[in-house]
Design a protein around this motif. Structure first.
Motif, PDB file in Angstrom:
ATOM      1  N   GLY D 209       0.750  -1.263   0.077  1.00  0.00           N
ATOM      2  CA  GLY D 209       0.082   0.018   0.084  1.00  0.00           C
ATOM      3  C   GLY D 209       0.832   1.178   0.039  1.00  0.00           C
ATOM      4  O   GLY D 209       1.636   1.380   0.855  1.00  0.00           O
ATOM      5  N   THR D 210       0.524   2.111  -0.930  1.00  0.00           N
ATOM      6  CA  THR D 210       1.335   3.436  -0.937  1.00  0.00           C
ATOM      7  C   THR D 210       0.459   4.480  -1.069  1.00  0.00           C
ATOM      8  O   THR D 210      -0.571   4.898  -1.766  1.00  0.00           O
ATOM      9  N   ALA D 211       0.731   5.621  -0.163  1.00  0.00           N
ATOM     10  CA  ALA D 211      -0.025   6.607  -0.005  1.00  0.00           C
ATOM     11  C   ALA D 211       0.453   7.793  -1.243  1.00  0.00           C
ATOM     12  O   ALA D 211       1.856   8.200  -1.177  1.00  0.00           O
ATOM     13  N   ARG D 213      -0.871  10.870  -2.057  1.00  0.00           N
ATOM     14  CA  ARG D 213      -0.905  12.224  -1.594  1.00  0.00           C
ATOM     15  C   ARG D 213      -0.991  12.244  -0.022  1.00  0.00           C
ATOM     16  O   ARG D 213      -0.310  12.984   0.392  1.00  0.00           O
ATOM     17  N   GLU D 214      -1.841  11.434   0.538  1.00  0.00           N
ATOM     18  CA  GLU D 214      -2.014  11.741   1.848  1.00  0.00           C
ATOM     19  C   GLU D 214      -1.774  10.409   2.719  1.00  0.00           C
ATOM     20  O   GLU D 214      -2.412   9.262   2.103  1.00  0.00           O
ATOM     21  N   PRO D 215      -0.987  10.354   3.884  1.00  0.00           N
ATOM     22  CA  PRO D 215      -1.038   9.045   4.548  1.00  0.00           C
ATOM     23  C   PRO D 215      -2.210   8.429   4.813  1.00  0.00           C
ATOM     24  O   PRO D 215      -3.375   9.212   5.007  1.00  0.00           O
ATOM     25  N   PHE D 216      -2.474   7.229   5.276  1.00  0.00           N
ATOM     26  CA  PHE D 216      -3.743   6.373   5.172  1.00  0.00           C
ATOM     27  C   PHE D 216      -3.434   5.879   6.736  1.00  0.00           C
ATOM     28  O   PHE D 216      -2.620   5.570   7.319  1.00  0.00           O
ATOM     29  N   ASP D 217      -4.772   5.515   7.303  1.00  0.00           N
ATOM     30  CA  ASP D 217      -4.883   5.034   8.615  1.00  0.00           C
ATOM     31  C   ASP D 217      -5.395   3.605   8.468  1.00  0.00           C
ATOM     32  O   ASP D 217      -5.529   3.237   7.672  1.00  0.00           O
TER      33      ASP D 217
END
Lengths: 255, 255, 255, 255, 255, 255
Positions: D209-211, D213-217
């Protein structure tokens, strides 16, 4: 002790410099030194590398290559292997430095001279023969430039030539024998190998001495340098003879 | 005339040699000379190149590289460009010759020692620092081999180290000032650049002098060689200090 | 079951981050995590790749390499082989994405920061250590830019760090043991290997989990992610400690 | 919010798997997923890499390439540029790991299966389509081996397939919309991109998994994983349908 | 004597040309000739090579590649080996010359059409099939240009296609049997191999005949050329059929 | 209409073949044809490529290169660019096929002859001159083998030579003028270019005709072939003259 080909220790191999062997090039020269043969072709182009922009200086560079069967055993073709060997790169850097060491590059701003040195037959001494011949090809190319009106002043401070000296094993002298202008058989048994790039005023542009077996001392180094200079003087006479009548008198090495 | 960092003409930069910085390797050494830092790691492998088959001799070889930002301006990564530069190839050939020049390779037949010299910070003199440090890493690797029972006799005839000497422009002396161990600022203005690979008995394995601007004469060459030897003596003391207690006493350079 | 080096399953190896180890660079950092050592050097250049023209955004990119003997067995030098390995290319792409994931590149339009991550010693976890250290070097480089007046606002939304988690074989538990920050011996026997690039607000920039032997399920993935976050928090504290006083307070990860 | 091609968020693009499109090969498959087309050809060779000598295990490896005009804009031909891109190398490593993650390589000792995955048309999702199709081509090649008497037991523990999930910008929801199987237009605007290599028992071989734009939780990650598994189940049915009657019933993914 | 697949000596293999198989490209074509399959994709770009600056002419160029397992035995991937083979380079030069031989490039100044010819399955005759199919893809691409208003006049003087003819060993005739459109088995035993690039007015753009075993004489050459032309006429009909309704009537080869 | 150098349409340029110019090689030849000069050196090695194992056949192969300034404008050095051009690869394949087409390789099993063809000056026709000269160098190398006792029977079925023919623009004849042995100026304006590799019994090993501007018809092709044969006969006489007394009488081309 005699040398394999009967020469005396301080005797150069027969040297010939044939000018303009590639008639469409701005300058060219075939140097034959013993069995070693190197074809040198000079190319004149109106461009310089980025780091010389606005310095008022021209550029001199060299490339060196060996035909696959120039040597006793065939070597793989550099172009087929996909890169030049470290040895080729090292030698072509040396040739470029040698020529730049005696040229006044402000006399041909915006021009680059490229010297292609290709070894047709290699019987040792190819880097030195390349330097000696490259100066001749460079002089011819700059004379072409002069004739086209692109050179206002003499482009050389002096002439440059190169020769190898070695210390050969000698049954009668444990410290070995200093010998000028080694051929392949000698080169492969030499204790010490010195390449000297000398100028026509008796100075050095480059001195590269390597102990192949036993380190050498100051005395030995001095001996070898003396012998090398003697060899260079012979080479300057050969350059002069080859170029007489082809370039302005005041560019020639002294007689 | 003073040098940019306040040193006297014949003064070396501070030198330190830290041993065993890479604990899993057979030998390693970080040499810091002024701001220049080179990490040298020795690898011991039971193999030799084809041309040494059945000669009873081992092999010593070196590889040289520079981290992209070792220099003031970042250079492209050699691995990304797809080849080592001519400069890198030339230097790694020099390092290998320097070490082979003082080693008795018959004492470790069937073994190859590879010296990886990687420049972390380059403030000139990296090839010389590599030679000086590589001898230390090589000694440590051969000591590893000795401890494993693979080395019967002392592997060195003497120690080897290398230093640069240059002729710097000097307002007071038109012929310039001879200076030891140039840093980057000095190196880029030097008239002549001499790299000397010296041995602990005061001899030479390699002498490489290049006129960057003006050819040099015999007198100047002699002066520079004298200065270089003085620098080498300092380096042998540094090597001795770094290795004392780590290798047999009789392998050490003289105090 | 104990780990080879005596750590508890959720214990990180000792981590140190030394700033400004390459004084001439705009930012640099040596990260030591257990025996793994990575030198990271940031270069600041006023240029951006073509696809960013007129976007008002700067660029962050990374290159990754390993010294030949960083590993237990020596690997061929990438530059000598003529190309970077697929592994190196994959890792340097990851590092670049990690850093770009937390930076606001509109704060430094027209600038590129290149992070050279060179592994001096590899005892597993080099890609994660590179990310953790690269954020420090990047922060230092952007602080250099700020001091020169080239940065008007804080360049980071948060901090980023990376850590590996694995599932190790465990005699007492057939499903294996989740362990933080694997070293080389552990890594080569792990069933599952997860690299997590986490941010200081507890989110992810990158999650890369690979079953080396047996596929893993959601429960196992959750467990590993929890452990990884714990590791990241430790790393943010280490980053904070290393950078305190060197960059503006509001760029630092939370204490 | 609707997707550009009218699909619902959790809807896969139409998938077809055509077997044995290259009749002389041991196994082959053309996977078409929306506009993306990948040709996968399996080669069976009686050899294994050196590190598997005497382990009783066979090998599975993959190579990945894209035709120059598979993409909207033509890219330079990799063979003409002289190297595979980092992206290609990264993807082919992933495909190999995915297949090895579900195969029991002790069932075909001394054999290597190479999966050539060549993208004819790329509308995103090519790495996932390659994994899904490569498992089919691998199964066909191992069936060829079985028919020749070279395989004694079922070679798979389960089936493997891969799918992408992303978070797309959504005017109505600031946190974006989770969507399955992105096409090129979606992929280039996605906030987060997750590639999941799933197995037919609902586990993972690889999670990347790659963010963008925005990091993910964690919550977002769980959501995406759930969606990805749903996609994988659809792909296992497509694999089953394509292979029914061509390979032994007990190798097939569950209906 | 019968041919392996039952064809008569002068019979072509079944040929099909499917247009627009890559919908996003300006032109594309899948040619299937017996078992041989080549995908050809045309890319239209508004640029020309430097040597065409200010000549008012456009450019047509081709690249050729073979998927690794297009052949019976897998060959190494060209991109992984780091270069195109000499055979690939030779073929792509031929394809480019063939197309340029019938096009009037002054009708599309400032435009370049690149034809990517990628062999999916190779059962001999791939270079000829590439030429035949490339003309179709080129015509489609130029029709795209015409529709966009970028082409004022018909771009072709005539159509071009290519076919192989060989001399096969024949038990009944020592001089062998002339046969059209060799497949792989035939090709590997042929005495002579002739590739003819013919035009729709019955002329030649390229004739390449090679004696694989025994030199051939004028009579044999004439026979083979006659047979080749017959094959070309069949191919022009196939091209016409594939393109009818897709390009202007006056660009089509005669019925 | 006259040709630029005053030759009549069917007149060859002056040809000379100098044998044994590289004395340490098993065979060598310098061919000078007009201004074109090619050095060909044959190397004899006791080895064969893998596909000839146990076939009782030897091997003949060729490599071709051009010195950077062989041409009017300097081209980059192939070794420096890192690969041979497509043109070089294509030509060296042709030379190898030409020689193998007339040799009986069963007469020298286990031996490989490599022909290095290096162009010193290129004024067109270099591939043809290479073939003509390579046959001479090959004959000399096989004679060396015969003298060493390694050749029991005559190794050639006949001799081989090559020549170019072209159709030049001619103000008086719209269809142009057929001319033999084009030089560079002619070559760059020719409508059609035909290279013929002919044998001494008047047959062909290779016929390569290319329309550079306008396709050509059967009549034109026949005319050109007739002219080419006439040229070949002249070349066989030159080969015979060069080799008389150096190789066995029955290997020579007819007088």
């Amino acid at each position: 002790m005699a040398r394999p080909d009967g020469r005396s220790p301080l005797q150069l191999r027969p040297v010939s410099l044939e000018c303009d062997v590639v008639s469409h090039a701005e300058g060219s020269c075939l140097i034959v030194q013993g069995r070693t043969k190197v074809l040198i072709v000079a190319t004149l182009e109106q461009k310089t590398p980025p780091f010389l922009r606005d310095t008022g200086e021209g550029w001199i560079t060299a490339e060196y290559g060996m035909l696959p069967r120039a040597t006793l055993e065939r070597s793989p073709r550099e172009a087929a292997k996909g890169k030049q060997t470290g040895r080729s790169l090292e030698i072509q850097r040396l040739i470029g430095r040698a020529l730049r060491g005696v040229a006044d590059r402000r006399t041909f701003p915006e021009w680059t001279v490229t010297l292609d040195c290709d070894v047709l037959v290699a019987d040792a001494g190819t880097r030195c023969a390349s330097v000696t011949g490259a100066w001749v090809a460079l002089a011819l190319a700059l004379e072409t430039l002069r004739k086209r009106g692109g050179l206002k002043k003499p482009p050389f401070r002096e002439a440059v030539a190169a020769i190898s000296v070695g210390v050969l094993p000698d049954r009668e002298r444990p410290e070995g024998m200093v010998a000028l202008d080694l051929d392949y058989i000698e080169d492969s048994t030499a204790h010490v190998d010195l390449n000297v790039v000398g100028t026509s005023t008796g100075r050095y542009v480059e001195v590269q001495g390597t102990a192949e077996r036993e380190p050498f001392d100051d005395k030995r180094l001095r001996e070898m340098l003396t012998v090398a200079k003697r060899g260079c003087r012979r080479l300057f006479r050969a350059q002069r003879k080859a170029l007489e009548g082809r370039i302005p008198e005041d560019w020639l090495p002294p007689a």
